[in-house]
Design a protein around this motif. Sequence first.
Motif, mmCIF file in Angstrom:
data_model
loop_
_atom_site.group_PDB
_atom_site.id
_atom_site.type_symbol
_atom_site.label_atom_id
_atom_site.label_comp_id
_atom_site.label_asym_id
_atom_site.label_seq_id
_atom_site.Cartn_x
_atom_site.Cartn_y
_atom_site.Cartn_z
ATOM 1 N N ALA A 56 0.822 -1.212 0.000
ATOM 2 C CA ALA A 56 0.000 0.000 0.000
ATOM 3 C C ALA A 56 0.852 1.257 0.000
ATOM 4 O O ALA A 56 0.464 2.285 -0.569
ATOM 5 N N ALA A 57 2.022 1.192 0.633
ATOM 6 C CA ALA A 57 2.887 2.362 0.704
ATOM 7 C C ALA A 57 3.619 2.624 -0.601
ATOM 8 O O ALA A 57 4.044 3.753 -0.858
ATOM 9 N N THR A 58 3.779 1.606 -1.433
ATOM 10 C CA THR A 58 4.599 1.742 -2.635
ATOM 11 C C THR A 58 3.820 1.609 -3.932
ATOM 12 O O THR A 58 4.376 1.848 -5.002
ATOM 13 N N ALA A 59 2.545 1.225 -3.856
ATOM 14 C CA ALA A 59 1.736 1.050 -5.069
ATOM 15 C C ALA A 59 0.291 1.421 -4.763
ATOM 16 O O ALA A 59 -0.482 0.597 -4.279
ATOM 17 N N GLU A 60 -0.077 2.669 -5.034
ATOM 18 C CA GLU A 60 -1.440 3.110 -4.786
ATOM 19 C C GLU A 60 -2.406 2.482 -5.785
ATOM 20 O O GLU A 60 -2.056 2.209 -6.926
ATOM 21 N N GLY A 61 -3.645 2.323 -5.342
ATOM 22 C CA GLY A 61 -4.714 1.939 -6.235
ATOM 23 C C GLY A 61 -5.524 3.151 -6.641
ATOM 24 O O GLY A 61 -5.128 4.298 -6.407
ATOM 25 N N LEU A 62 -6.677 2.922 -7.233
ATOM 26 C CA LEU A 62 -7.552 4.040 -7.564
ATOM 27 C C LEU A 62 -7.892 4.841 -6.310
ATOM 28 O O LEU A 62 -7.962 6.073 -6.342
ATOM 29 N N VAL A 63 -8.119 4.127 -5.214
ATOM 30 C CA VAL A 63 -8.398 4.756 -3.930
ATOM 31 C C VAL A 63 -7.540 4.072 -2.878
ATOM 32 O O VAL A 63 -6.905 3.047 -3.136
ATOM 33 N N ALA A 64 -7.507 4.641 -1.685
ATOM 34 C CA ALA A 64 -6.697 4.087 -0.606
ATOM 35 C C ALA A 64 -7.461 4.227 0.703
ATOM 36 O O ALA A 64 -8.539 4.826 0.761
ATOM 37 N N LEU A 65 -6.883 3.674 1.766
ATOM 38 C CA LEU A 65 -7.446 3.801 3.110
ATOM 39 C C LEU A 65 -6.577 4.752 3.920
ATOM 40 O O LEU A 65 -5.344 4.666 3.876
ATOM 41 N N ASP A 66 -7.219 5.655 4.671
ATOM 42 C CA ASP A 66 -6.461 6.554 5.532
ATOM 43 C C ASP A 66 -6.266 5.925 6.904
ATOM 44 O O ASP A 66 -6.650 4.775 7.149
ATOM 45 N N ALA A 67 -5.676 6.680 7.823
ATOM 46 C CA ALA A 67 -5.333 6.134 9.135
ATOM 47 C C ALA A 67 -6.552 5.683 9.921
ATOM 48 O O ALA A 67 -6.475 4.769 10.746
ATOM 49 N N ALA A 68 -7.707 6.305 9.656
ATOM 50 C CA ALA A 68 -8.939 5.925 10.347
ATOM 51 C C ALA A 68 -9.670 4.786 9.662
ATOM 52 O O ALA A 68 -10.723 4.346 10.129
ATOM 53 N N GLY A 69 -9.142 4.311 8.530
ATOM 54 C CA GLY A 69 -9.788 3.235 7.796
ATOM 55 C C GLY A 69 -10.802 3.708 6.782
ATOM 56 O O GLY A 69 -11.542 2.891 6.233
ATOM 57 N N GLY A 70 -10.854 5.010 6.511
ATOM 58 C CA GLY A 70 -11.782 5.548 5.523
ATOM 59 C C GLY A 70 -11.183 5.577 4.135
ATOM 60 O O GLY A 70 -9.967 5.637 3.960
ATOM 61 N N VAL A 71 -12.045 5.542 3.123
ATOM 62 C CA VAL A 71 -11.601 5.565 1.728
ATOM 63 C C VAL A 71 -11.276 6.999 1.320
ATOM 64 O O VAL A 71 -12.072 7.919 1.555
ATOM 65 N N VAL A 72 -10.103 7.186 0.690
ATOM 66 C CA VAL A 72 -9.671 8.504 0.233
ATOM 67 C C VAL A 72 -9.145 8.381 -1.189
ATOM 68 O O VAL A 72 -8.787 7.293 -1.648
ATOM 69 N N PRO A 73 -9.098 9.497 -1.937
ATOM 70 C CA PRO A 73 -8.560 9.453 -3.303
ATOM 71 C C PRO A 73 -7.103 9.005 -3.317
ATOM 72 O O PRO A 73 -6.338 9.274 -2.392
ATOM 73 N N ALA A 74 -6.721 8.345 -4.415
ATOM 74 C CA ALA A 74 -5.321 7.966 -4.617
ATOM 75 C C ALA A 74 -4.983 8.255 -6.079
ATOM 76 O O ALA A 74 -4.903 9.410 -6.464
ATOM 77 N N VAL A 75 -4.816 7.236 -6.911
ATOM 78 C CA VAL A 75 -4.578 7.490 -8.332
ATOM 79 C C VAL A 75 -5.796 8.171 -8.957
ATOM 80 O O VAL A 75 -5.664 8.976 -9.876
ATOM 81 N N ALA A 76 -6.982 7.853 -8.477
ATOM 82 C CA ALA A 76 -8.194 8.573 -8.897
ATOM 83 C C ALA A 76 -8.391 9.780 -7.989
ATOM 84 O O ALA A 76 -8.435 9.635 -6.767
ATOM 85 N N GLU A 77 -8.496 10.955 -8.586
ATOM 86 C CA GLU A 77 -8.674 12.159 -7.775
ATOM 87 C C GLU A 77 -10.126 12.369 -7.371
ATOM 88 O O GLU A 77 -10.406 13.041 -6.373
ATOM 89 N N ARG A 78 -11.055 11.818 -8.141
ATOM 90 C CA ARG A 78 -12.483 11.892 -7.778
ATOM 91 C C ARG A 78 -13.238 10.828 -8.560
ATOM 92 O O ARG A 78 -12.710 10.224 -9.494
#
Length: 491
Positions: A56-78
């Motif tokens: 997860a630290a070296t290969a983002e997906g379309l979205v990722a999980l933040d420290a609280a476990g919520g979904v946040v943008p990654a390679v996809a900005e929206r």
Amino acid sequence: MRLSHPLALLCAALALVLAGCSGGGGDRVDVVFIGEAGELEQSGLRLSPAGQHLRAATAEGLVALDAAGGVVPAVAERWVVTDDGLSYIFRLRNSAWDDGEQIEAEHVRDELRAVLRRLRGTSLGLDLAKVSEVRAMTGRVIEIRLTSPLPDLLQILAQPELGLRRAGAGMGPMIATDVENGWLLQPSPPETRGLPEVAEWNERIRQIFLRVLPADEAVAAFDAGAADLVLNGTLANLPLADVGALSRGTVRLDAALGLFGLRVRSGEGLLADAARREALAMAIDRPQLLQPFNIGGWVPTTRIVAPGLPDDIGTIDERWSDLSLEARRGLAARRIAGWVSGEDGRVARVTLALPPGPGSDMLFARLANDFAAIGVTLDREDDPAQADLVLVDRVARYGAPRWFLNQFACSLDGGLCVPEADARVEEALSAQNTIVRAALYAEAEAELAASNVYIPIGAPIRWSLVRGGVEGFQENRWNIHPLLPLAMRPI
């Protein structure tokens, strides 16, 4: 994986030597995962918890999980979701692969299709079975189409195994350097990832030194100040956290969602009949089983699917709620005695495989006493492949009945299974109506419960040791603790 070039490798190795113990507030945060050697290996898709965090630290997906476990943008900005829930449309941020080539929708489409193919035959592949098509719409827009609504799609896409890589290289958000006994990770500047530049970036970040140690060595490293954060603690090694660690840091428990119980692997002898398998389930005193561990807030259950989830229509209740423990055990003992008396030489004995650790020893002793109360002898077996019962201790990927049911699919060959339950889950793939879909999941759970191929106990236990001064750590129900937030200095 995104790796640094030779000069950066030399500099990173030097920095590792010079940094010393960080104490959580210096230029480096030392993170230790409890596990065995080799668990940071990144080949394949079946990753250990440590391997998941490194991926997860070296290969983002379309979205990722933040420290609280919520979904946040990654390679996809929206992204947007169509009203019928059958189409997710993602707009990619303006970023590049490791070799400098711009990321295009066709690249992402091809990588996602390849990942979906590789995931076939895994439980995560079953979770993604509703994906019918992945297509590139324009240069930076990609669409994922579904056979029926999957409200948890974003949560699934955020799993580390869905990180986008090309030729083995991902796109951050961190650069990893292989050093002796672990990996050194440094946050990538935002502008290299298609994000706005951040002033004084180098002053705002720290390095992460990531390694894997057995539980006793991990706790000893924390006590000695050689580790700032210990992750992936389980019930098997929880007693180790009480040996000195409380005086130097904090034991943090995730309110994890998932499975903790006994999977029946053998369909012979005593365990050949569902009623006798139920006898073992009835014998367990769940409220008292984990009492020696003194875990506040832990709730036992006799259900396979965690109660109260979306798509839970309330038709499945806790089992045997109208019977006292004594009445349950009396009924169970009669079933066992009837089987033993049916043929000369029969012995009511089963074997159980547990991971090594003092917590497992305590759990085994409690279960052995419970089974003895109905006339069954429980023996310990080191090899799970040879055991009658194996411990299932697994954190959920997302919070829906489908995840729980998929863990027992016959195609995964994890033990005794129920084809009728699989058929109900398969029907739900195309069910458009929410109530119909939920009813199919309830039927599948009822089929599994009646077969007693799994003996539920409660939710899984996950704990961490967190030193004061470590920022960016939060408890969450997925037991996911991203490395990037740990590397950011407090503002």
